[in-house]
Design a protein around this motif. Structure first.
Motif, mmCIF file in Angstrom:
data_model
loop_
_atom_site.group_PDB
_atom_site.id
_atom_site.type_symbol
_atom_site.label_atom_id
_atom_site.label_comp_id
_atom_site.label_asym_id
_atom_site.label_seq_id
_atom_site.Cartn_x
_atom_site.Cartn_y
_atom_site.Cartn_z
ATOM 1 N N LEU A 121 0.853 -1.188 0.000
ATOM 2 C CA LEU A 121 0.000 0.000 0.000
ATOM 3 C C LEU A 121 0.885 1.231 0.000
ATOM 4 O O LEU A 121 1.967 1.232 0.600
ATOM 5 N N GLY A 122 0.437 2.284 -0.688
ATOM 6 C CA GLY A 122 1.281 3.473 -0.748
ATOM 7 C C GLY A 122 0.544 4.682 -1.270
ATOM 8 O O GLY A 122 -0.679 4.723 -1.353
ATOM 9 N N ARG A 166 -2.260 4.378 -3.670
ATOM 10 C CA ARG A 166 -1.873 3.346 -4.628
ATOM 11 C C ARG A 166 -1.879 1.980 -3.949
ATOM 12 O O ARG A 166 -1.511 1.847 -2.767
ATOM 13 N N VAL A 167 -2.256 0.968 -4.701
ATOM 14 C CA VAL A 167 -2.229 -0.428 -4.259
ATOM 15 C C VAL A 167 -1.396 -1.206 -5.259
ATOM 16 O O VAL A 167 -1.704 -1.218 -6.463
ATOM 17 N N ARG A 168 -0.331 -1.850 -4.791
ATOM 18 C CA ARG A 168 0.602 -2.553 -5.666
ATOM 19 C C ARG A 168 0.588 -4.048 -5.346
ATOM 20 O O ARG A 168 0.682 -4.444 -4.184
ATOM 21 N N TRP A 226 2.982 -10.850 -13.282
ATOM 22 C CA TRP A 226 1.902 -9.869 -13.217
ATOM 23 C C TRP A 226 2.292 -8.742 -12.272
ATOM 24 O O TRP A 226 2.872 -8.964 -11.218
ATOM 25 N N LEU A 227 1.955 -7.518 -12.675
ATOM 26 C CA LEU A 227 2.135 -6.353 -11.819
ATOM 27 C C LEU A 227 0.897 -5.481 -11.935
ATOM 28 O O LEU A 227 0.520 -5.061 -13.034
ATOM 29 N N ALA A 228 0.272 -5.208 -10.796
ATOM 30 C CA ALA A 228 -0.849 -4.276 -10.735
ATOM 31 C C ALA A 228 -0.463 -3.136 -9.804
ATOM 32 O O ALA A 228 -0.087 -3.377 -8.656
ATOM 33 N N ASP A 229 -0.522 -1.926 -10.305
ATOM 34 C CA ASP A 229 -0.257 -0.729 -9.515
ATOM 35 C C ASP A 229 -1.457 0.194 -9.719
ATOM 36 O O ASP A 229 -1.449 1.074 -10.579
ATOM 37 N N LEU A 230 -2.500 -0.067 -8.963
ATOM 38 C CA LEU A 230 -3.773 0.627 -9.160
ATOM 39 C C LEU A 230 -3.760 1.983 -8.470
ATOM 40 O O LEU A 230 -3.203 2.128 -7.373
ATOM 41 N N PRO A 231 -4.299 3.037 -9.116
ATOM 42 C CA PRO A 231 -5.125 3.000 -10.342
ATOM 43 C C PRO A 231 -4.385 3.398 -11.606
ATOM 44 O O PRO A 231 -5.013 3.927 -12.533
#
Length: 294
Positions: free
Chosen positions: A164-165, A180-182, A192-197
């Motif tokens: 979380l950041g 941000r949620v990574r 896989w890499l998700a760095d939302l949004p």
């Protein structure tokens, strides 16, 4: 008379103040490079080109011509055990041929930065200069030429794929902070890499295929042709791109990567000498890319 009222607060020179920004920035970048983690023997150098399908102006501007867009880039990004740091330069041509824009559409950006992991914490940051070509040609800078982005994450627990950041950048227009949620995962299906949004990325096993879905946006400092009107251009979009590595390269031969994608909801905000500040939706466009890696 109307134009004078719109731009009254912007007809001044502040090259001296901008120069004061450049000296400490240069010192910080040199320190960052000196303190960078040990890197592997072979460094990553790349050349890239990206071309967009021409955009159409909105229907209320029938006299305007289409907007052309292309980008050229190069960079050096060595990797280390605890992170990486490198240099990136790109030159983008945005052909806004309507009205009397207070910039020439030739956008240059030189950035230094990287990413570092320390225990539970991860830092992603870059800083540099971004502006129109006449600023660099005549060395006529103002404060908006200094640019950057930063993000800080903390893993929810040791060795957790979830972090979380918070991050600050120009992806959605003016500089702003967003939570941000990574999340990362590596398995038989790839990485896989998700760095939302702002980002979703997939790489196939062996890094042959890659899918990149991202929110992209930045700011460039601008000057009109007479170098009297100082302003900024904000360009942002949602971009999806599928790429394929047709060659991994070797020895002196580079790896070759081809990409095909789409730019969605592209918007540009800039200062026009006739109409004042414009925030225009250019629309959607296909794009193609070509990259060489050493």
């Amino acid at each position: 008379m109307r134009d004078r009222i719109v731009f009254k607060g912007h007809r001044y020179r502040n090259t001296g103040r901008a120069a004061l920004w450049l000296l400490p920035l240069a010192v910080l970048l040199l320190i960052a490079l000196a303190l960078a983690p040990a890197v592997r023997a072979s460094s990553d150098f790349y050349l890239a080109y990206r071309q967009w399908q021409p955009y159409d102006w909105p229907g209320e501007m029938p006299a305007a011509t289409e907007v052309t867009r292309s980008q050229r880039g190069l960079g050096w990004r060595p990797e280390g055990t605890a992170g990486d740091i490198g240099l990136d330069y790109d030159y983008q041509i945005l052909g806004i041929d309507t009205g009397e824009p207070a910039h020439n559409g030739h956008l240059h950006r030189l950035m230094v930065g990287g990413q570092w992991q320390h225990r539970l914490y991860r830092v992603e940051a870059r800083a540099g200069l971004a502006g129109t070509s006449n600023m660099f040609k005549y060395q006529s800078f103002h404060d908006d030429v200094v640019n950057g982005r930063v993000a800080l994450f903390r893993e929810v627990r040791k060795d957790s794929p979830l972090s979380l950041g918070v991050g600050g950048d120009h992806r959605f227009g003016s500089f702003g902070w967003l939570p941000r949620v990574r999340w990362t995962h590596s398995g038989e299906s790839g990485h896989w890499l998700a760095d939302l949004p702002v980002l979703l990325r997939w790489q196939s096993p062996g890094n042959r295929w890659a899918l990149h879905l991202a929110r992209d946006g930045d700011r460039w400092a601008t000057l009109d042709a007479a170098r009297e009107v100082e302003g900024a251009l904000y360009l942002r979009e949602w971009r999806a791109e599928l790429s394929y590595r047709i060659s991994s390269g070797g020895a002196i031969w580079p790896g070759v990567v081809l990409g095909l994608g789409v730019s969605v909801d592209t918007r540009v905000r800039y200062r026009d000498l006739q109409a004042g500040t414009r925030d225009v939706r250019l629309g959607d466009a296909l794009l193609g890319s070509f990259r060489l890696d050493w």
